[in-house]
Design a protein around this motif. Structure first.
Motif: not given
Length: 414
Positions: A150-152, A177-184, A195-197
């Motif tokens: 997220x921070x990155x 963004x994609x990695x953060x989506x997977x975390x979400x 996050x996907x949006x």
């Protein structure tokens, strides 16, 4: 007499004690001057460059500790924190005659990388110099290495805003963004959809700068999939175009081994370098700008705009302004090609200003140490020869004249 003598001694000792005490107070309250801070910084940097990391860490920390004592220190604070961050992120052997900084986790003989500490130091550097893109890129990379997506992502998106023509930065932000989506996914559907949006909107902006490509389609498709949405119209049109192109190639019976393959990334970048050098040789600003835009999309280069502005100042004979721009931005990039181009224009300005000694150092570097350019630019020979002669390097001047003749370069007559 005896009583007077004793009183005199008491007076003298009292005066000396008072003077000594005053001297100690002045010494204790004396603030380090700019020269002292500069010396300390370059001492620490020298240890870092020589891979004496634990000693460098102590020196940089000492420089930071002096920040409260002098107004000169803050100009070096960001760089000091940046170096501490670099050191904290390293695994390295601690020398026997050296003791590691207590801030770092160490064993008796080895320092182990500490991402949390490295990120802390890096964030301090960014907070001190928020406009320094090298610091921000380093900070974003550390966050990525530490899986703080997220921070990155926030950091890389900020870099994209500052460098909208950089393909590399767009790609790193999309990955975040994609990695953060997977975390979400673990944090509930609502967070995931949000996050996907963000990923989808970012891909649309990415495509505005570069046009749709396979990689952009991949990331945007993932965002749509995570939202349980069908493929968007632009992706469907792009895929249809790819299908039609494939069918067209088949009809022409173009064998994949015979078709013209696109240039690889390294080849494409090398071609941009070559075209830039040709444009720079004749001071073609528009072509130089076009090639730099392409270079910036392939390499982490941030000083291109400053280089172009310096060329513009040079062309209107504002040599001092041009030199100031170049000096200020010389260390922005570690890219070898950019540094050589900066060195070349610095040498031209110094020659025009009659700074012969400094100019010769730079011309000599270009002549003897240039790994990317097989020779000087054609128009540079006369300047390099003049500088060599002015500084008494007649032997090298004669060699340059011979080389110019061999290349059919017409030199101005004295």
């Amino acid at each position: 007499m005896s009583k007077f003598y004793v009183l005199a001694l008491v007076f003298v000792f009292t005066a000396l004690a008072s003077k000594a005490q005053t001297g100690q107070w002045n010494q204790a309250n004396e603030t380090p001057g700019p020269e002292s801070i500069l010396h300390d910084y370059y001492t620490a940097e020298n240890h870092y460059q020589n891979r004496h990391f634990s000693t460098a860490a102590k020196n940089f920390q000492s420089l930071i500790d002096k920040a409260d004592e002098t107004i000169s220190a803050p100009s070096f604070l960001g760089a000091a924190y940046f170096r501490l961050s670099c050191i904290a992120a390293l695994d390295y052997q601690v020398q026997k005659d050296d003791t590691a900084n207590s801030l770092f986790k160490t064993t008796l003989s080895r320092h182990k990388k500490d991402y949390d500490l490295a990120i802390y130091f890096s964030s301090e550097a960014v907070s001190i110099e928020p406009e320094n893109q090298d610091f921000l890129f380093h900070y974003a990379t550390l966050l990525t290495d530490n899986n703080q997506w997220e921070e990155a992502t926030i950091a890389f998106v900020e870099l994209v805003h500052r460098n909208p023509h950089s393909w590399t930065l767009h790609e790193k932000a999309a990955e975040g963004y994609l990695k953060h989506c997977n975390e979400s996914i673990q944090n509930g559907q609502e967070k995931l959809v949000e996050q996907a949006e963000n990923l989808i909107r970012f891909c649309d902006t990415w495509a505005m700068h570069f046009g749709l490509s396979a990689l952009i389609v991949k990331y945007k498709s993932e965002g749509l999939r995570l939202q349980n949405k069908p493929l968007s119209a632009d992706i469907l049109v792009w895929e249809e175009g790819q299908l039609l192109q494939s069918q067209f190639n088949k009809r022409r019976k173009v064998n994949s081994t015979e078709s013209i393959k696109p240039l690889g990334a390294k080849t494409r970048l090398a071609r941009n370098y070559t075209l830039f050098k040709k444009a720079a040789g004749i001071m073609n600003i528009l072509e130089m700008q076009a090639q730099l835009d392409s270079i910036e999309t392939q390499a982490a280069v941030f000083s291109g705009e400053a280089l172009i502005e310096a060329y513009k100042e040079y062309l209107i004979a504002e040599y001092t302004k041009s030199l100031a721009l170049l000096t200020k931005n010389f260390n922005v990039d570690n890219n070898t090609f950019m540094r050589l181009e900066f060195t070349r224009l610095i040498a031209l300005n110094q020659t025009k200003l009659g700074l012969w000694g400094e100019a010769w150092k730079n011309w000599n570097h270009l002549i003897l140490s240039d790994p990317l350019r097989t020779d000087l630019y054609e128009n540079d020979y006369s300047f390099a020869i003049e500088t060599a002669e002015k500084t008494g390097n007649t032997a090298i001047a004669d060699k340059l004249k011979k080389r110019a003749r061999d290349l059919d370069i017409v030199l101005p007559q004295n």
